[in-house]
Design a protein around this motif. Structure first.
Motif, PDB file in Angstrom:
ATOM      1  N   ASP A 617      -0.591   2.755  11.728  1.00 23.02           N
ATOM      2  CA  ASP A 617       0.767   3.243  11.942  1.00 23.02           C
ATOM      3  C   ASP A 617       1.284   3.858  10.655  1.00 23.02           C
ATOM      4  OD1 ASP A 617       2.186   1.117  10.322  1.00 23.02           O
ATOM      5  OD2 ASP A 617       1.297  -0.164  11.859  1.00 23.02           O
ATOM      6  N   ALA A 618       2.424   4.548  10.768  1.00 15.72           N
ATOM      7  CA  ALA A 618       2.993   5.233   9.610  1.00 15.72           C
ATOM      8  C   ALA A 618       3.462   4.259   8.538  1.00 15.72           C
ATOM      9  CB  ALA A 618       4.159   6.114  10.055  1.00 15.72           C
ATOM     10  N   GLY A 619       3.763   3.026   8.926  1.00 13.05           N
ATOM     11  CA  GLY A 619       4.184   2.043   7.942  1.00 13.05           C
ATOM     12  C   GLY A 619       3.080   1.712   6.960  1.00 13.05           C
ATOM     13  N   HIS A 620       1.929   1.274   7.479  1.00 15.71           N
ATOM     14  CA  HIS A 620       0.805   0.935   6.609  1.00 15.71           C
ATOM     15  C   HIS A 620       0.238   2.173   5.917  1.00 15.71           C
ATOM     16  CE1 HIS A 620       0.605  -2.993   8.718  1.00 15.71           C
ATOM     17  NE2 HIS A 620       0.095  -3.392   7.580  1.00 15.71           N
ATOM     18  N   ARG A 621       0.149   3.276   6.652  1.00 23.20           N
ATOM     19  CA  ARG A 621      -0.556   4.439   6.131  1.00 23.20           C
ATOM     20  C   ARG A 621       0.269   5.222   5.122  1.00 23.20           C
ATOM     21  NH1 ARG A 621      -3.163   8.610  10.370  1.00 23.20           N
ATOM     22  NH2 ARG A 621      -4.207   6.671  11.018  1.00 23.20           N
ATOM     23  N   VAL A 622       1.587   5.312   5.326  1.00 24.56           N
ATOM     24  CA  VAL A 622       2.411   6.192   4.491  1.00 24.56           C
ATOM     25  C   VAL A 622       3.547   5.440   3.799  1.00 24.56           C
ATOM     26  CG1 VAL A 622       3.927   8.207   4.488  1.00 24.56           C
ATOM     27  CG2 VAL A 622       1.889   8.190   5.932  1.00 24.56           C
ATOM     28  N   LEU A 623       4.377   4.738   4.558  1.00 26.94           N
ATOM     29  CA  LEU A 623       5.650   4.259   4.022  1.00 26.94           C
ATOM     30  C   LEU A 623       5.492   3.121   3.018  1.00 26.94           C
ATOM     31  CD1 LEU A 623       7.787   4.458   7.280  1.00 26.94           C
ATOM     32  CD2 LEU A 623       7.683   6.074   5.375  1.00 26.94           C
ATOM     33  N   VAL A 624       4.642   2.152   3.305  1.00 30.57           N
ATOM     34  CA  VAL A 624       4.456   1.050   2.357  1.00 30.57           C
ATOM     35  C   VAL A 624       3.914   1.570   1.023  1.00 30.57           C
ATOM     36  CG1 VAL A 624       3.084  -1.014   1.882  1.00 30.57           C
ATOM     37  CG2 VAL A 624       4.285  -0.793   4.058  1.00 30.57           C
ATOM     38  N   PRO A 625       2.857   2.399   1.007  1.00 29.32           N
ATOM     39  CA  PRO A 625       2.419   2.957  -0.289  1.00 29.32           C
ATOM     40  C   PRO A 625       3.487   3.806  -0.954  1.00 29.32           C
ATOM     41  CG  PRO A 625       0.711   3.246   1.380  1.00 29.32           C
ATOM     42  CD  PRO A 625       1.938   2.789   2.102  1.00 29.32           C
ATOM     43  N   LEU A 626       4.257   4.564  -0.175  1.00 24.31           N
ATOM     44  CA  LEU A 626       5.285   5.427  -0.752  1.00 24.31           C
ATOM     45  C   LEU A 626       6.392   4.597  -1.404  1.00 24.31           C
ATOM     46  CD1 LEU A 626       6.519   8.257  -1.128  1.00 24.31           C
ATOM     47  CD2 LEU A 626       7.581   7.989   1.119  1.00 24.31           C
TER      48      LEU A 626
END
Length: 841
Positions: A617-626
């Motif tokens: 999901d976008a949370g694990h893939r993008v938002l948490v690292p960002l």
């Protein structure tokens, strides 16, 4: 002879350094030159070689001080020109933009072991032929395809519309994927697009990864009722290693009932990292042992070392039966070459991934150099191995694994770890022989040596890990102290023996289960890992130098001088937002919304993007690292409504940000309520952060008492500092827009607008745009999404009013600041790279 060797040593340093520097410089090019430009650079490089030779001859034994600089310049030009020429040649076979999104009948061969998940199967296909409407077309040599179960969009051209603008959003049931094996030749209908990944600050570059893998098009298999069914044409053993890998993976899953542990074994034996579940990856990263759970350089190096010892021992014993063998080839050489050969076979069987390739090239360079009789200083050997890897894979310089590997090896060399170190080695040996029995002294010495090497590498790589991943494990030293010997000496050998006798896999799974249980206990500690904001490159360089200095065999007063060098990367903080101002960052998350709002001391995230698959999901893939890279601590998470393209990443964000309050329009029984109770967003709610006013404009309290579409319940958020205003509209449609305009049109006026419903034809009504009158509007939508967002009709409305419409597929992450209301920063334009394809929007 010795003098000539010394001259060779002295001259290789500038050449090797210059070549790597030239490649690194070329990788910074935003666009490729014409072929003649790179040819001119290489011609100039050879001219410099000739000039250096002529000047050296004129000296006739005198000292030519400029030779090193000429060789350095020659190597820089050569590295730049060679890499640019290779990139230009590869780019020439890119997918024709006119073929994107069209149904193409292809015939090709499955190249590698397919990756299987609950959603379907992904595989590489080598193209033999491709046809559209009976005519041949040219495709890239290799493509990446997904064959998914369930429903998929039925894309058809509409009357009077062109290409991607025409999308029929109806869904049709897809045929269940058939079993695929490497070497099989298939005929199928596919839809392709140019490689496209999310472009975010400090984010993973998927387009570069595909480029390095040799993939220039991705797509999916069309297997609906209206498509010709995929058909296997033939099956042959053209890829025996990949077929064997797949057979072993299937056998592991048959033998081990626990799919979680079976996935770990599959990753260790055949290199299938996708087999490890996401929750396990989270544990491995938190404890700093993720490098052990895939076929990494450590596994291959350990395998080569063990194989060389075994072959060397057998070679010496063979001298009794065949004395000429040892005379023809010494046992040490036989062991080194045999270990390299077996390690290469192991790397091939594990999938020949890029990290495995790098390790093999490095080992081959060192082994062959030593077999040639040359004994170069460690710095020269290290540079030579790096140059060889870069020559074979220039784009490895952009990968974190490359720097972690080479910095670790360099630090071990520089600190004399693993070498016979004069007084230190003899002192340690004397201490152990005095207090330990003889049979225990050697194992104890090896254990102490390994512990020191692990300490040295951990200390030196911590600053680099913080730069690359913005996270470091505080329990990593303890976890690795057990996990490294446990995995390399117990789990991995047992897992490999299972290929010969399947019941051994049950024992291997049991040992893996013990380790994962221990790691889960460590990961559960609240301080298991620490995250910091992304620091600039100079901080990491200073930190690695500081870590290396502290790890060297020096008096402690000298070692402590490394402490100040560690501080910048540990304490770095990005520049804060000015008081009374605010900034918006529209993350590039595909088809969905996710906007980060920051004031001087507060932060809010509006929506969390889509859920892609069960474990993605976008949370694990993008938002948490960002959020980790930006050093953001959320005060509030706003979920506009319940649709999965707005809430898909919420569980990951909530887990990372336990202090954040949840404001949403989701129903009481929604699954997210169990993770964090939500406060309803209701028109009229207001709060002020650092002089910036936040106000909810929609929905009204009464809307919760009636049955409404989820889009109609979107939380609309107005953000203003009294001078500039931003409006985040969620997925409201024309009826909700009309109600907002009828209520108080003055409060809708804004400088920045998050385009309602991603640019759907049901939103962005003319009267709404006339009321908002934004300068800039951001449409967050997926590249070539099946809805066609933003649709041409809506885009025309923005153009007619002079509103700049920014599309996230072309922009990447978009940053807007209240201090600069007429400007927007696009990640793709701010950091362009030539491997990013020219997308047709």
């Amino acid at each position: 002879m010795n003098a000539s060797r010394l001259t060779c040593r002295a001259s290789t340093g500038p050449q090797l350094t210059g070549f790597v520097a030239g490649v690194a410089l070329q990788l910074q090019q935003p666009a490729l030159w014409h072929a003649s430009g790179y040819a001119a650079l290489m011609a100039l490089a050879f001219a410099l070689v000739l000039a250096a030779r002529k000047l050296a001859k004129r000296r006739q034994g005198g000292v030519f001080r400029g030779k090193g600089w000429l060789l350095f310049a020659m190597a820089v030009l050569l590295g730049f020109g060679l890499t640019g020429g290779r990139a230009l040649h590869f780019q020439a076979s890119a997918l024709d933009p006119l073929l994107e999104g069209r149904a193409i009948a292809v015939t090709g061969t499955v190249l590698a072991m397919p990756q299987i998940s609950e959603e379907g199967v992904r595989f590489r296909l080598a193209i033999d032929s491709a046809r559209i409407d009976g005519r041949d077309v040219v495709l890239p040599p290799q493509i990446m395809l997904g064959w998914y179960a369930g429903f998929a969009p039925r894309e058809t051209k509409g009357a009077g519309m062109k290409g991607a603008e025409a999308v029929d959003t109806a869904l049709e049931l897809q045929r269940k994927p058939q079993p695929l094996r490497a070497g099989e030749r298939w005929q199928m209908s596919v839809r392709l697009k140019a490689p496209h990944g999310n472009s975010n600050p400090h984010g993973f570059d998927y387009e570069l990864w595909l480029w390095e893998q040799g993939i220039q098009a991705t797509g999916y298999v069309r297997a609906g009722p209206g498509d010709a069914p995929p058909a296997m044409l033939s099956s042959h053993w053209s890829h025996p290693v990949e077929r064997a890998r797949q057979s072993v993976r299937e056998a592991i899953y048959r033998q081990v009932d626990n799919r979680q542990l079976a996935g770990v074994l599959a990753a260790l034996v055949v290199g299938d990292q996708n087999a490890i579940e996401r929750a396990d990856w989270d544990v491995f990263r938190a404890t700093g042992v993720a490098h052990l759970m895939s076929i990494s350089g450590l596994h291959i190096t350990m395998f080569a070392w063990a194989a060389s010892l075994l072959i060397g021992k057998l070679w010496r014993r063979s001298a009794r039966l065949a004395p000429r063998l040892c005379l023809a080839l010494p046992a040490a050489s036989a062991g080194a070459l045999g270990g390299l050969l077996l390690a290469t076979l192991y790397a091939l069987f594990s999938g020949w991934g890029v990290p495995a390739q790098r390790t093999i090239w490095m080992l081959a360079t060192v082994v062959l150099l030593r077999q040639s009789g040359r004994r170069w200083p460690w710095g020269q050997t290290w540079l030579l191995a790096m140059a060889v890897v870069v020559l074979l894979d220039p784009w490895a310089l952009m990968q974190a694994g490359f720097w972690l590997s080479f910095v670790a090896v360099g630090v071990l060399f520089a600190t004399d770890s693993g070498a016979d170190n004069g007084g230190h080695a003899s002192a340690e040996a004397g201490f152990q022989s005095r207090f330990l029995p003889g049979w225990l002294a050697r194992p104890a010495s090896s254990l102490l040596r390994s512990a020191r090497e692990q300490w040295v590498v951990t200390l030196a790589l911590t600053p680099l890990s913080l730069l690359l991943f913005n996270q470091v494990s505080l329990v990593g030293l303890l976890a690795n102290a057990l996990a490294i010997p446990w995995v390399t000496l117990l789990v991995t050998p047992l897992a490999m023996l299972g290929a010969l006798y399947a019941p051994v896999w049950s024992l291997a799974a049991w040992t893996a289960g013990l380790l994962t249980g221990f790691l889960q206990l460590l990961a559960g500690w609240s301080l298991a890992s620490v995250s910091v904001a992304a620091a600039p490159l100079w901080c990491a360089v200073a930190g690695v130098l500081g870590g290396g200095l502290m790890a060297m065999r020096l008096p402690w007063p000298w070692r402590l001088l490394g402490m100040p060098l560690l501080l910048p990367v540990m304490l770095w903080q990005p520049a804060p937002v000015a008081p009374g101002q605010f900034e918006l960052l529209g993350a590039d998350i595909g088809q969905g919304n996710a906007v980060l709002v920051r004031t001087a001391t507060h932060a809010l995230l509006y929506d969390t993007g889509p859920r892609f698959f069960r474990d993605s999901d976008a949370g694990h893939r993008v938002l948490v690292p960002l959020l980790r890279a930006l050093g953001v601590r959320l005060d509030m998470l706003v979920l506009s409504h319940r649709d999965s393209d707005h809430t898909g990443g919420a569980p990951a964000v909530l887990a990372m940000q336990p202090q954040a309050r949840l404001l949403a329009s989701i129903e009481d029984g929604h699954e997210l309520q169990a993770l964090r109770p939500a406060t309803r967003c209701v028109a009229g709610q207001r709060w002020v952060w650092d002089g910036v006013d936040f106000e909810v404009l929609h929905p009204a309290a009464g809307d919760y008492e009636t049955s409404n579409k989820s889009n109609a319940m979107s939380c609309v958020l107005r953000i203003s500092n009294g001078v500039q205003t931003a409006l985040l509209a969620g997925d409201i449609e024309a009826p909700q827009e009309a109600r907002l305009v009828a209520g108080d049109p003055a409060q809708l006026k804004a400088d920045f607008l998050l385009v309602p419903h991603h640019g759907s034809k049901t939103s962005s009504s003319p009267f709404f745009l006339d009321a908002v009158q934004p300068r800039l509007a951001l449409a967050q939508a997926g590249y070539r999404n099946r809805f066609g967002h933003p649709v041409a009709l809506v885009a025309a409305r923005y153009d007619e009013r002079g509103i700049r419409l920014v599309r996230s597929p072309a922009c990447g992450a978009a940053t807007w600041k209240s201090l600069e209301p007429a400007e927007i920063r696009c990640q793709r334009q701010a950091e362009p790279h030539y491997w990013q394809p020219a997308h047709v929007l």
